[in-house]
Design an enzyme around this catalytic site. Structure first.
Site, PDB file in Angstrom:
ATOM      1  N   HIS A  25       0.839  -1.210   0.000  1.00 56.51           N
ATOM      2  CA  HIS A  25       0.000   0.000   0.000  1.00 56.51           C
ATOM      3  C   HIS A  25       0.868   1.250   0.000  1.00 56.51           C
ATOM      4  O   HIS A  25       0.641   2.186  -0.793  1.00 56.51           O
ATOM      5  CB  HIS A  25      -0.920  -0.018   1.221  1.00 56.51           C
ATOM      6  CG  HIS A  25      -1.706   1.240   1.410  1.00 56.51           C
ATOM      7  ND1 HIS A  25      -3.023   1.363   1.032  1.00 56.51           N
ATOM      8  CD2 HIS A  25      -1.364   2.443   1.950  1.00 56.51           C
ATOM      9  CE1 HIS A  25      -3.458   2.579   1.316  1.00 56.51           C
ATOM     10  NE2 HIS A  25      -2.466   3.254   1.888  1.00 56.51           N
ATOM     11  N   GLU A  26       1.855   1.262   0.876  1.00 55.07           N
ATOM     12  CA  GLU A  26       2.722   2.438   0.965  1.00 55.07           C
ATOM     13  C   GLU A  26       3.597   2.575  -0.279  1.00 55.07           C
ATOM     14  O   GLU A  26       3.912   3.702  -0.692  1.00 55.07           O
ATOM     15  CB  GLU A  26       3.591   2.367   2.225  1.00 55.07           C
ATOM     16  CG  GLU A  26       2.808   2.343   3.528  1.00 55.07           C
ATOM     17  CD  GLU A  26       1.845   3.511   3.675  1.00 55.07           C
ATOM     18  OE1 GLU A  26       2.115   4.587   3.093  1.00 55.07           O
ATOM     19  OE2 GLU A  26       0.813   3.355   4.359  1.00 55.07           O
ATOM     20  N   HIS A  29       1.967   4.602  -2.833  1.00 55.85           N
ATOM     21  CA  HIS A  29       2.139   6.046  -2.686  1.00 55.85           C
ATOM     22  C   HIS A  29       3.548   6.481  -3.097  1.00 55.85           C
ATOM     23  O   HIS A  29       3.728   7.481  -3.803  1.00 55.85           O
ATOM     24  CB  HIS A  29       1.913   6.474  -1.232  1.00 55.85           C
ATOM     25  CG  HIS A  29       0.516   6.273  -0.735  1.00 55.85           C
ATOM     26  ND1 HIS A  29      -0.590   6.738  -1.403  1.00 55.85           N
ATOM     27  CD2 HIS A  29       0.042   5.667   0.384  1.00 55.85           C
ATOM     28  CE1 HIS A  29      -1.687   6.436  -0.725  1.00 55.85           C
ATOM     29  NE2 HIS A  29      -1.321   5.772   0.367  1.00 55.85           N
TER      30      HIS A  29
END
Length: 441
Positions: A25-26, A29
């Site tokens: 998920h990170e 980003h």
């Protein structure tokens, strides 16, 4: 492996799986942020004190002790105050803005996040959300189509020796009972049915459908036996069978007696195991999972109300309701230990792997749906801010007004703190409910 050890292993697999999901998920980003030139000084899984870290280039990568999420620090998330709208000296907003701007080193002003265009901001902030969606869909696809769901396989567990007057009763064979059609044709336990009357079979439902379609005429049945294929001729007979509902319970008539119907009968039963879902059914199944998760998040306040009511003993805990970390851990432990222990029902390893993948896939879909909430500090709040910024700029351009500049996220910090506090309270409440009113069945 003991049942306790298998239970603990399931929780460990869950923790590692969640950690990997958060890490990806990170990355969703960080990768676009770096691609667009934003400075990323930190990438961490977890919160609290550092457990381990290493530096690669300008970014410090590491783990922290509290595995309740993760973060990527992007330089310049908060823009300078707008001209003519200074912050109140000493206020929380002023301090947060000053701290964010202090992270921008001389000569790197152009690398601040707030300078990105609206489309690039959306790609950076939605990258994590979409990563969880893709990961959830991939995990569910592997679990459903690659491994399968519990069900009857095409391998025979048993072949009835005789045809009794009531085939559903399990009555022992008498000397006068005729031989059952399957046994008469030479079918044996362990045979894998490859096709029935020319129709390929990949699940027990396929076998049942082929038997019903072929009726009582002699049909060729291809089986895999001892590594080789053999073709047998099977002639079903019509018998009275109980009508069952989708849950496997007898359907009763107005007098309370089981209803029956005439159906072709062979006298075979399947080995239960993992049955892969047909690819054609995958889109609708995944669609139902995604929409169901989004609906659950949208009605979260109602779900929390019922969870608290169950914790206080006012109602039964719903198996389809919201669940906390302890409840998810319990499910993982039960899945992992389901095939162990002297008194437990044997569950094949492949089914336990499938169920664990489905659990992790569902958690990723939950992270996807939860982060759609348009409030800070969630990703959906940053996405909403970028969309508002784009709408303001288009409005200004259309009416010949000056560019209003980037949206001032600092003004939403108090709201973000309130939301963060609510999330902490919700987490604690669900842990309490999971302990006092665990989901069963």
């Amino acid at each position: 492996m003991t049942q306790a050890l298998a239970y603990a292993l399931g929780i460990l697999v869950l923790v590692i799986g969640i950690g990997i999901s958060v890490a990806l998920h990170e990355l969703g980003h960080m990768i676009p942020a770096k691609r667009f030139g934003v400075k990323v000084p930190e990438y961490f899984i977890g919160f609290g004190p550092r457990a381990w870290s290493t530096r690669r280039g300008e970014t410090e990568y590491g783990l922290k002790w509290i595995w309740l999420g993760g973060y990527v620090k992007l330089v310049g998330m908060i823009p300078p105050a707008r001209p003519g709208r200074p912050d109140k000296p000493g206020s929380q907003i002023a301090e947060a803005r000053a701290e964010a701007l202090a992270e921008i080193e001389p000569g790197e002003e152009h690398r601040a996040f707030y300078l990105l265009s609206v489309p690039r901001k959306l790609l950076v902030m939605a990258g994590g959300i979409l990563t969880n969606l893709v990961l959830g869909v991939l995990l569910l696809t592997v679990a459903l189509c690659g491994i399968g769901l519990p069900g009857g396989t095409t391998t025979l567990k048993s072949v009835s020796a005789c045809l009794t007057s009531d085939v559903d009763s399990g009555t022992a064979c008498a000397d006068t009972d005729p031989t059952a059609p399957g046994a008469q044709a030479g079918l044996r336990a362990g045979d894998e049915i490859r096709s029935w009357d020319g129709a390929r079979t990949s699940s027990w439902k396929d076998v049942q459908a082929a038997i019903a379609a072929s009726g009582t005429r002699p049909v060729p049945v291809v089986v895999q036996r001892d590594g080789a294929e053999a073709t047998l001729t099977v002639t079903a007979v019509e018998v009275q069978r109980k009508v069952l509902d989708p849950r496997g319970n007898p359907v009763l008539d107005s007098d309370g007696n089981p209803t029956t119907t005439t159906r072709p009968y062979v006298g075979i039963s399947p080995v239960h195991g993992a049955v892969p879902l047909p690819i054609s059914e995958l889109p609708s199944t995944i669609g139902q999972a995604v929409t169901g998760t989004v609906k659950a998040i949208a009605t979260l306040p109602v779900g929390l109300y019922h969870a608290v009511a169950a914790g206080l003993g006012h109602e039964e805990r719903s198996a389809s309701g919201v669940i906390g970390l302890v409840g998810v851990g319990r499910i993982a432990g039960e899945v992992s230990s389901a095939g162990t222990g002297a008194s437990s029902v044997s569950v094949p390893l492949e089914l336990r792997v499938s169920q664990m993948l489905m659990l992790l896939g569902s958690l990723n879909l939950a992270l996807f749906a939860f982060n759609l909430i348009p409030l800070l500090p969630l990703d959906g709040g940053h996405v909403a801010g970028a969309l508002w910024e784009g709408a303001r700029r288009r409005w200004a351009l259309a009416h010949g007004r000056p560019d209003p500049g980037p949206v001032d996220t600092a003004r939403m910090l108090p709201v973000g703190q309130v939301v963060f506090g609510i999330l902490i309270v919700m987490t604690v409440v669900l842990v309490w409910v999971d302990l006092v009113a665990p989901i069963t069945g």
